[in-house]
Design an enzyme around this catalytic site. Structure first.
Site, PDB file in Angstrom:
ATOM      1  N   ILE A 145       0.803  -1.217   0.000  1.00  0.00           N
ATOM      2  CA  ILE A 145       0.000   0.000   0.000  1.00  0.00           C
ATOM      3  C   ILE A 145       0.839   1.271   0.000  1.00  0.00           C
ATOM      4  O   ILE A 145       0.290   2.368  -0.092  1.00  0.00           O
ATOM      5  CB  ILE A 145      -0.989   0.035   1.186  1.00  0.00           C
ATOM      6  CG1 ILE A 145      -0.251  -0.095   2.517  1.00  0.00           C
ATOM      7  CG2 ILE A 145      -2.032  -1.053   1.043  1.00  0.00           C
ATOM      8  CD1 ILE A 145      -1.170  -0.016   3.735  1.00  0.00           C
ATOM      9  N   GLY A 146       2.166   1.171   0.091  1.00  0.00           N
ATOM     10  CA  GLY A 146       2.956   2.391   0.046  1.00  0.00           C
ATOM     11  C   GLY A 146       4.407   2.148   0.362  1.00  0.00           C
ATOM     12  O   GLY A 146       4.806   1.067   0.786  1.00  0.00           O
ATOM     13  N   TYR A 160      11.843   5.234   4.789  1.00  0.00           N
ATOM     14  CA  TYR A 160      12.441   4.279   5.695  1.00  0.00           C
ATOM     15  C   TYR A 160      11.781   2.915   5.659  1.00  0.00           C
ATOM     16  O   TYR A 160      12.033   2.089   6.529  1.00  0.00           O
ATOM     17  CB  TYR A 160      12.413   4.836   7.137  1.00  0.00           C
ATOM     18  CG  TYR A 160      13.168   6.137   7.250  1.00  0.00           C
ATOM     19  CD1 TYR A 160      14.551   6.153   7.260  1.00  0.00           C
ATOM     20  CD2 TYR A 160      12.484   7.348   7.315  1.00  0.00           C
ATOM     21  CE1 TYR A 160      15.254   7.346   7.343  1.00  0.00           C
ATOM     22  CE2 TYR A 160      13.179   8.542   7.404  1.00  0.00           C
ATOM     23  CZ  TYR A 160      14.563   8.540   7.420  1.00  0.00           C
ATOM     24  OH  TYR A 160      15.255   9.715   7.494  1.00  0.00           O
ATOM     25  N   GLY A 161      10.953   2.612   4.671  1.00  0.00           N
ATOM     26  CA  GLY A 161      10.391   1.279   4.600  1.00  0.00           C
ATOM     27  C   GLY A 161       9.220   1.159   3.658  1.00  0.00           C
ATOM     28  O   GLY A 161       8.677   2.155   3.174  1.00  0.00           O
ATOM     29  N   ASP A 181       7.339  16.400   8.735  1.00  0.00           N
ATOM     30  CA  ASP A 181       7.014  15.922   7.381  1.00  0.00           C
ATOM     31  C   ASP A 181       5.502  15.844   7.201  1.00  0.00           C
ATOM     32  O   ASP A 181       4.982  14.870   6.671  1.00  0.00           O
ATOM     33  CB  ASP A 181       7.652  14.564   7.115  1.00  0.00           C
ATOM     34  CG  ASP A 181       7.688  14.232   5.621  1.00  0.00           C
ATOM     35  OD1 ASP A 181       7.557  15.166   4.802  1.00  0.00           O
ATOM     36  OD2 ASP A 181       7.833  13.054   5.264  1.00  0.00           O
TER      37      ASP A 181
END
Length: 368
Positions: free
Chosen positions: A32-33, A37-38, A148
């Protein structure tokens, strides 16, 4: 655990959550994305039969990076309905396989903005922004800057609850604040003090980003879509006019003004021309969020008291927010092909007639 510097993975297992479960207990449904960082997957917990989000962390030399530690520690310490909840940390077969298990939300605001025509009414925009303000007020009260904030990091579930996500750039701060890197926040949502390379900044950078998000939701398109830092400042000046020492104490001493930037003259605030239909209270809120001087910029607590949220149209209740089933991050089940029709039985009428004829003519004998 140190929130800023990297530490061995064993510290994570011992100090955060005790014994970690194995990732094999989670059935991967779809991706899903992906962030800095992951990678994030939608999964089913086969033990508890729940749909969750699973984020695989990127590790360097079997050690968590600063961003990953910030995310783990930040989410561990946050318990608020408008902040995505970290459920647990799970591990894979190797030491480098570390996963965060978080609550799953069906949408993010960026995908809704991109894929749904007129996704939110003004009443629904107020509902979204109020929830984000509550989450930010909680973070800032606990000395955490998100750094962010943008639509793709604001998640929306099917109960209308908005949750702040992705703490990879978040960090604790002191009062007064220590020097921090200005290379944070996605460009379109980056505050002027970051663009102009201020060595110190505060929670005001989150509030500027929130102003950009509010403007984007109201205008139904990105408010300040710059491609470079210079272009971003030009767009800000086109909208708000030129900054100066008179309205921003210390402005003339910012490093970027000495080394890089020169700006055109544009003395007018054009927010009213950009949002001619917005009420005076709404324009005041936007202007308050877009103060050049970070010390004068609105705080989350002050925004929650804004008269904009007390005038019609009032913010709808979260449970009255629309749902968007066609835009869920759900992997479509493969269509099962229809079963083939059984072959039609052979026409036995001719064979039957022939058999009767042969019997009558005694050409064959039927068994008794």
């Amino acid at each position: 655990m140190n929130f800023v510097t990297g530490e061995p993975i064993e510290i994570l297992e011992q100090d955060c959550f005790g014994k970690c479960r194995n990732v094999a207990e989670f059935e991967k449904l779809n991706r899903i994305g992906e962030g800095s960082y992951g990678v994030v997957y939608r999964v089913r917990d086969s033990v508890q039969d729940k749909i969750l989000a699973l984020k695989k962390l990127f590790l360097q030399n079997n050690t968590l990076t600063r961003g990953e530690l910030r995310e783990v520690t930040g989410l561990t310490k946050c318990r608020h309905e408008n902040i995505v909840q970290l459920k647990e940390v799970v591990v894979g077969k190797s030491l480098s396989s570390i996963f965060l298990v978080m609550e799953y939300c069906e949408h993010d605001l960026a995908s809704l903005q991109d894929n749904v025509e007129s996704p939110f009414t003004e009443s629904q925009v107020k509902c979204v922004i109020l929830q984000v303000l509550k989450g930010l007020n909680y973070l800032h009260s606990n000395f955490i800057i998100h750094r962010d904030l943008k639509p793709s990091n604001l998640l929306l579930n099917d109960k209308g609850c908005v949750k702040i996500a992705d703490f990879g750039l978040a960090r604790f701060f002191n009062v007064p604040t220590d020097p921090m890197t200005p290379k944070v926040v996605t460009l379109w949502y980056r505050a002027p003090e970051l663009i102009l390379h201020s060595s110190t900044y505060s929670t005001a950078v989150d509030m500027w980003a929130l102003g950009c998000i509010l403007g984007e939701l109201l205008d139904k398109k990105p408010l300040l879509p710059g491609k470079t830092e210079i272009m971003q400042m030009d767009l800000i000046i086109d909208l708000l006019g030129n900054p100066s020492e008179n309205i921003w104490a210390g402005y003339s001493e910012l490093q970027a003004l000495q080394d890089v930037f020169t700006f055109k003259e544009q003395p007018y605030n054009n927010l009213k021309h950009r949002f001619p239909w917005l009420s005076p209270a709404g324009l005041r809120l936007l202007n308050f969020l877009f103060m050049y001087d970070p010390e004068e910029r609105a705080t989350a607590r002050e925004c929650l008291l804004s008269s904009y949220f007390k005038e019609p149209p009032l913010a709808c209740e979260p449970k009255m927010m629309p749902t968007y089933p066609q835009h869920r991050n759900v992997k479509k089940a493969a269509e099962v092909p229809p079963l083939p029709k059984p072959p039609s039985p052979p026409d036995m009428s001719f064979a039957g007639s022939l058999l009767n004829t042969l019997v009558k003519k005694r050409r064959i004998e039927l068994p008794q």
